[in-house]
Design a protein around this motif. Structure first.
Motif, PDB file in Angstrom:
ATOM      1  N   UNK A  62       0.835  -1.199   0.000  1.00 40.73           N
ATOM      2  CA  UNK A  62       0.000   0.000   0.000  1.00 40.73           C
ATOM      3  C   UNK A  62       0.876   1.256   0.000  1.00 40.73           C
ATOM      4  N   UNK A  63       1.983   1.215   0.716  1.00 39.89           N
ATOM      5  CA  UNK A  63       2.897   2.355   0.740  1.00 39.89           C
ATOM      6  C   UNK A  63       3.535   2.605  -0.615  1.00 39.89           C
ATOM      7  N   UNK A  64       3.961   1.537  -1.297  1.00 38.36           N
ATOM      8  CA  UNK A  64       4.534   1.687  -2.638  1.00 38.36           C
ATOM      9  C   UNK A  64       3.498   2.242  -3.611  1.00 38.36           C
ATOM     10  N   UNK A  65       2.240   1.778  -3.497  1.00 36.01           N
ATOM     11  CA  UNK A  65       1.167   2.273  -4.349  1.00 36.01           C
ATOM     12  C   UNK A  65       0.921   3.757  -4.086  1.00 36.01           C
ATOM     13  N   UNK A  66       0.944   4.142  -2.829  1.00 35.80           N
ATOM     14  CA  UNK A  66       0.744   5.543  -2.475  1.00 35.80           C
ATOM     15  C   UNK A  66       1.855   6.417  -3.033  1.00 35.80           C
ATOM     16  N   UNK A  67       3.093   5.987  -2.908  1.00 34.73           N
ATOM     17  CA  UNK A  67       4.228   6.744  -3.445  1.00 34.73           C
ATOM     18  C   UNK A  67       4.108   6.852  -4.961  1.00 34.73           C
ATOM     19  N   UNK A  68       3.735   5.760  -5.614  1.00 35.84           N
ATOM     20  CA  UNK A  68       3.576   5.773  -7.066  1.00 35.84           C
ATOM     21  C   UNK A  68       2.479   6.750  -7.482  1.00 35.84           C
ATOM     22  N   UNK A  69       1.336   6.712  -6.824  1.00 40.29           N
ATOM     23  CA  UNK A  69       0.233   7.603  -7.181  1.00 40.29           C
ATOM     24  C   UNK A  69       0.579   9.066  -6.922  1.00 40.29           C
ATOM     25  N   UNK A  70       1.311   9.341  -5.850  1.00 43.09           N
ATOM     26  CA  UNK A  70       1.730  10.714  -5.588  1.00 43.09           C
ATOM     27  C   UNK A  70       2.706  11.204  -6.659  1.00 43.09           C
ATOM     28  N   UNK A  71       3.617  10.345  -7.079  1.00 39.28           N
ATOM     29  CA  UNK A  71       4.554  10.721  -8.140  1.00 39.28           C
ATOM     30  C   UNK A  71       3.822  10.947  -9.459  1.00 39.28           C
ATOM     31  N   UNK A  72       2.855  10.088  -9.756  1.00 37.99           N
ATOM     32  CA  UNK A  72       2.066  10.240 -10.978  1.00 37.99           C
ATOM     33  C   UNK A  72       1.275  11.536 -10.943  1.00 37.99           C
ATOM     34  N   UNK A  73       0.682  11.864  -9.804  1.00 39.60           N
ATOM     35  CA  UNK A  73      -0.065  13.113  -9.675  1.00 39.60           C
ATOM     36  C   UNK A  73       0.855  14.319  -9.856  1.00 39.60           C
ATOM     37  N   UNK A  74       2.072  14.238  -9.338  1.00 41.66           N
ATOM     38  CA  UNK A  74       3.024  15.338  -9.498  1.00 41.66           C
ATOM     39  C   UNK A  74       3.401  15.529 -10.964  1.00 41.66           C
ATOM     40  N   UNK A  75       3.611  14.437 -11.675  1.00 43.40           N
ATOM     41  CA  UNK A  75       3.956  14.527 -13.097  1.00 43.40           C
ATOM     42  C   UNK A  75       2.787  15.098 -13.888  1.00 43.40           C
ATOM     43  N   UNK A  76       1.580  14.652 -13.608  1.00 41.45           N
ATOM     44  CA  UNK A  76       0.401  15.181 -14.305  1.00 41.45           C
ATOM     45  C   UNK A  76       0.206  16.661 -14.003  1.00 41.45           C
ATOM     46  N   UNK A  77       0.393  17.067 -12.765  1.00 38.09           N
ATOM     47  CA  UNK A  77       0.246  18.472 -12.407  1.00 38.09           C
ATOM     48  C   UNK A  77       1.288  19.324 -13.140  1.00 38.09           C
ATOM     49  N   UNK A  78       2.508  18.827 -13.240  1.00 35.73           N
ATOM     50  CA  UNK A  78       3.549  19.556 -13.973  1.00 35.73           C
ATOM     51  C   UNK A  78       3.193  19.653 -15.452  1.00 35.73           C
ATOM     52  N   UNK A  79       2.655  18.590 -16.023  1.00 34.40           N
ATOM     53  CA  UNK A  79       2.256  18.615 -17.431  1.00 34.40           C
ATOM     54  C   UNK A  79       1.131  19.605 -17.692  1.00 34.40           C
ATOM     55  N   UNK A  80       0.162  19.653 -16.793  1.00 34.07           N
ATOM     56  CA  UNK A  80      -0.945  20.608 -16.949  1.00 34.07           C
ATOM     57  C   UNK A  80      -0.428  22.033 -16.797  1.00 34.07           C
ATOM     58  N   UNK A  81       0.471  22.247 -15.860  1.00 30.42           N
ATOM     59  CA  UNK A  81       1.038  23.580 -15.662  1.00 30.42           C
ATOM     60  C   UNK A  81       1.807  24.044 -16.894  1.00 30.42           C
ATOM     61  N   UNK A  82       2.575  23.159 -17.489  1.00 29.13           N
ATOM     62  CA  UNK A  82       3.353  23.513 -18.682  1.00 29.13           C
ATOM     63  C   UNK A  82       2.434  23.740 -19.876  1.00 29.13           C
ATOM     64  N   UNK A  83       1.410  22.898 -20.024  1.00 30.27           N
ATOM     65  CA  UNK A  83       0.503  23.010 -21.169  1.00 30.27           C
ATOM     66  C   UNK A  83      -0.391  24.236 -21.069  1.00 30.27           C
ATOM     67  N   UNK A  84      -0.597  24.762 -19.888  1.00 34.51           N
ATOM     68  CA  UNK A  84      -1.468  25.921 -19.728  1.00 34.51           C
ATOM     69  C   UNK A  84      -0.884  27.154 -20.393  1.00 34.51           C
ATOM     70  N   UNK A  85       0.391  27.169 -20.632  1.00 33.07           N
ATOM     71  CA  UNK A  85       1.024  28.316 -21.274  1.00 33.07           C
ATOM     72  C   UNK A  85       0.764  28.401 -22.760  1.00 33.07           C
ATOM     73  N   UNK A  86       0.297  27.345 -23.371  1.00 31.24           N
ATOM     74  CA  UNK A  86       0.070  27.350 -24.814  1.00 31.24           C
ATOM     75  C   UNK A  86      -1.426  27.439 -25.110  1.00 31.24           C
ATOM     76  N   UNK A  87      -1.938  28.638 -25.041  1.00 32.34           N
ATOM     77  CA  UNK A  87      -3.355  28.864 -25.317  1.00 32.34           C
ATOM     78  C   UNK A  87      -3.482  29.806 -26.495  1.00 32.34           C
TER      79      UNK A  87
END
Length: 114
Positions: free
Chosen positions: A25-50
């Motif tokens: 469960x701890x490994x799954x939690x770490x994985x999901x947090x890392x995935x959420x961080x990557x997705x948040x960074x991708x959305x932040x970067x993509x928001x600049x191209x409007x």
């Protein structure tokens, strides 16, 4: 004369274990947090191209029909006023989303107007 040596202490063959262990469960939690961080960074970067709300000016174009035996090079050569046939061919390919320079008789092409 004799020399006195200190007794040797054997080194441990395996490194000391860490006191932190992750469960499944701890490994799954770490994985999901890392995935959420990557997705948040991708959305932040993509928001600049409007797109802007202002309409752009369309390129002046006209439609020509490809005749029997005509090639993209020939059509571009007729249209290229500056003599740069290759750039005119590239522009025609871009305007018509062509994958290659192969044309069919009767095909309609959007060409730039200079």
């Amino acid at each position: 004369m004799s020399t006195i040596t200190a007794p040797r202490v054997p080194y441990a063959a395996t490194p000391a274990r860490s006191s932190v262990r992750l469960t499944r469960r701890g490994r799954l939690t770490v994985f999901l947090l890392a995935l959420a961080a990557v997705l948040a960074a991708g959305i932040f970067i993509a928001a600049g191209s409007v797109a802007t709300e202002e309409a752009g000016t369309p390129e002046p174009t006209r439609v020509v029909m490809v005749g029997t035996g005509e090639t993209l090079w020939g059509i571009a050569a007729e249209l290229a006023e500056d003599g740069d046939v290759r750039s005119t061919m590239s522009e025609i390919e871009r305007l018509n989303a062509l994958d290659s320079a192969v044309l069919d008789a009767g095909q309609r092409l959007v060409v730039p107007v200079d």
